[in-house]
Scaffold this active site. Structure first.
Site, short mmCIF file in Angstrom:
data_model
loop_
_atom_site.label_atom_id
_atom_site.label_comp_id
_atom_site.label_asym_id
_atom_site.label_seq_id
_atom_site.Cartn_x
_atom_site.Cartn_y
_atom_site.Cartn_z
N GLU A 44 0.98 -1.02 -0.05
CA GLU A 44 0.53 0.22 0.26
C GLU A 44 0.35 0.72 -0.40
O GLU A 44 2.03 1.62 1.16
CB GLU A 44 -0.87 0.11 1.39
CG GLU A 44 -2.06 1.08 1.57
CD GLU A 44 -2.90 1.11 2.68
OE1 GLU A 44 -4.01 1.94 2.65
OE2 GLU A 44 -2.43 -0.19 3.28
N LYS A 113 -9.25 3.02 -2.70
CA LYS A 113 -9.43 1.84 -1.34
C LYS A 113 -11.08 2.61 -0.72
O LYS A 113 -11.60 3.86 -0.74
CB LYS A 113 -8.59 2.67 -0.50
CG LYS A 113 -8.90 1.73 1.05
CD LYS A 113 -7.46 1.90 2.02
CE LYS A 113 -7.43 0.89 2.57
NZ LYS A 113 -6.31 1.70 4.11
N CYS A 147 -5.44 -3.75 1.84
CA CYS A 147 -5.56 -3.55 3.36
C CYS A 147 -6.37 -3.59 4.14
O CYS A 147 -7.48 -4.70 4.25
CB CYS A 147 -4.67 -2.30 3.83
SG CYS A 147 -3.82 -2.19 5.60
#
Length: 265
Positions: A44, A113, A147
């Site tokens: 990330e 994200k 994540c």
């Protein structure tokens, strides 16, 4: 269809030094390609670093910006697909994004994200709104989350229903949450009958301590490759034959009863 050899780069690179991180991607792409890998997965926000505060805004670029072009050239030079995390600028907004370029250097997918973790991310980033983003590589259907996204079972199930075979999850998993890498990720792979490539940062960075433990988990829940706590390039194989056999033996998707689940939304 032969297995898709996949490399996971566990590293925090050089926070705040984009050129240095591009060099790290080049070095990892070379090593991975020489080992027969067709896909390299970076963590990330690898392009810029994670704990860089206001530099998020300064270093953010469009998906096809100069850094994106540099990574595309690396992919084409070594004949390997590359997935990397970066802060994406789109007008006045900044997204925590991950971009996949193919082994020919062509852009394949860009994911933003959707579930932002903690005060830091919520301060600097806008959440994405597209839950399922994917592409195909050598006959394998690839999906992308970042994540915290993988910790929501709905996200991974959406990919399973969309036909994802291999879920790429660049991550910045920090202390005290190693159980996510050790336990949750293999369970996600099993309950959704897919491979999950979970690629983490490592070591101290700002106020955070990243725990490493990157892994490639299979649809049988077994971990095919696992990193330790330090910088490491680990390689595992995504086997379509195993995927097919596991889905036949574990028919979760066929046995679902969606009519019972309406209250979950």
């Amino acid at each position: 269809m032969p297995p898709l050899r996949t490399a996971l780069l566990q590293s925090s690179g050089r926070p705040g030094e984009v050129d240095g991180n591009i060099e790290a991607i080049e070095a990892a792409a070379r090593r991975a390609s020489e080992a027969g890998a067709r896909l390299l997965v970076c963590p990330e926000l690898f392009l810029t670093g994670y704990a860089i505060d206001a530099d998020v805004a300064r270093l953010a670029e469009p998906a096809d910006g100069p850094s994106g072009e540099a990574v595309a050239a690396i992919a084409a030079r070594h004949g390997i697909a590359v997935l990397y995390g970066y802060p994406e600028r789109a007008g006045e907004r900044i997204f925590n994004a991950a971009r996949l370029v193919g082994p020919d250097g062509a852009a394949s997918a860009n994911y933003r994200k959707t579930h932002l973790f903690g005060d830091f991310e919520q301060k600097w980033f806008t959440p994405g709104e597209e839950p399922v983003v994917g592409a195909e590589l050598d006959g394998v259907r690839i999906g992308i989350l970042i994540c915290y996204d993988v910790e929501f079972p709905e996200n991974v199930r959406a990919h399973a229903l969309a036909g994802t075979d291999l879920l790429l999850v660049p991550t910045a998993l920090m202390h005290p949450f190693p159980f996510v890498a050790e336990s949750l990720v293999p369970v996600r792979a099993f309950e959704n009958q897919m491979y999950v490539a979970y690629t983490n940062r490592t070591g101290p960075e700002g106020a955070f301590e990243f725990v490493g433990l990157s892994c490639l988990a299979g649809p049988d829940g077994a971990v095919r490759a696992r990193a330790g706590r330090g910088e490491e390039l680990v390689i595992g194989e995504v086997d379509p034959a195993l995927l097919s056999a596991s889905r036949e033996a574990n028919p979760y998707l066929r046995d679902r009863r969606p009519g019972l689940y309406g209250s979950l939304a």
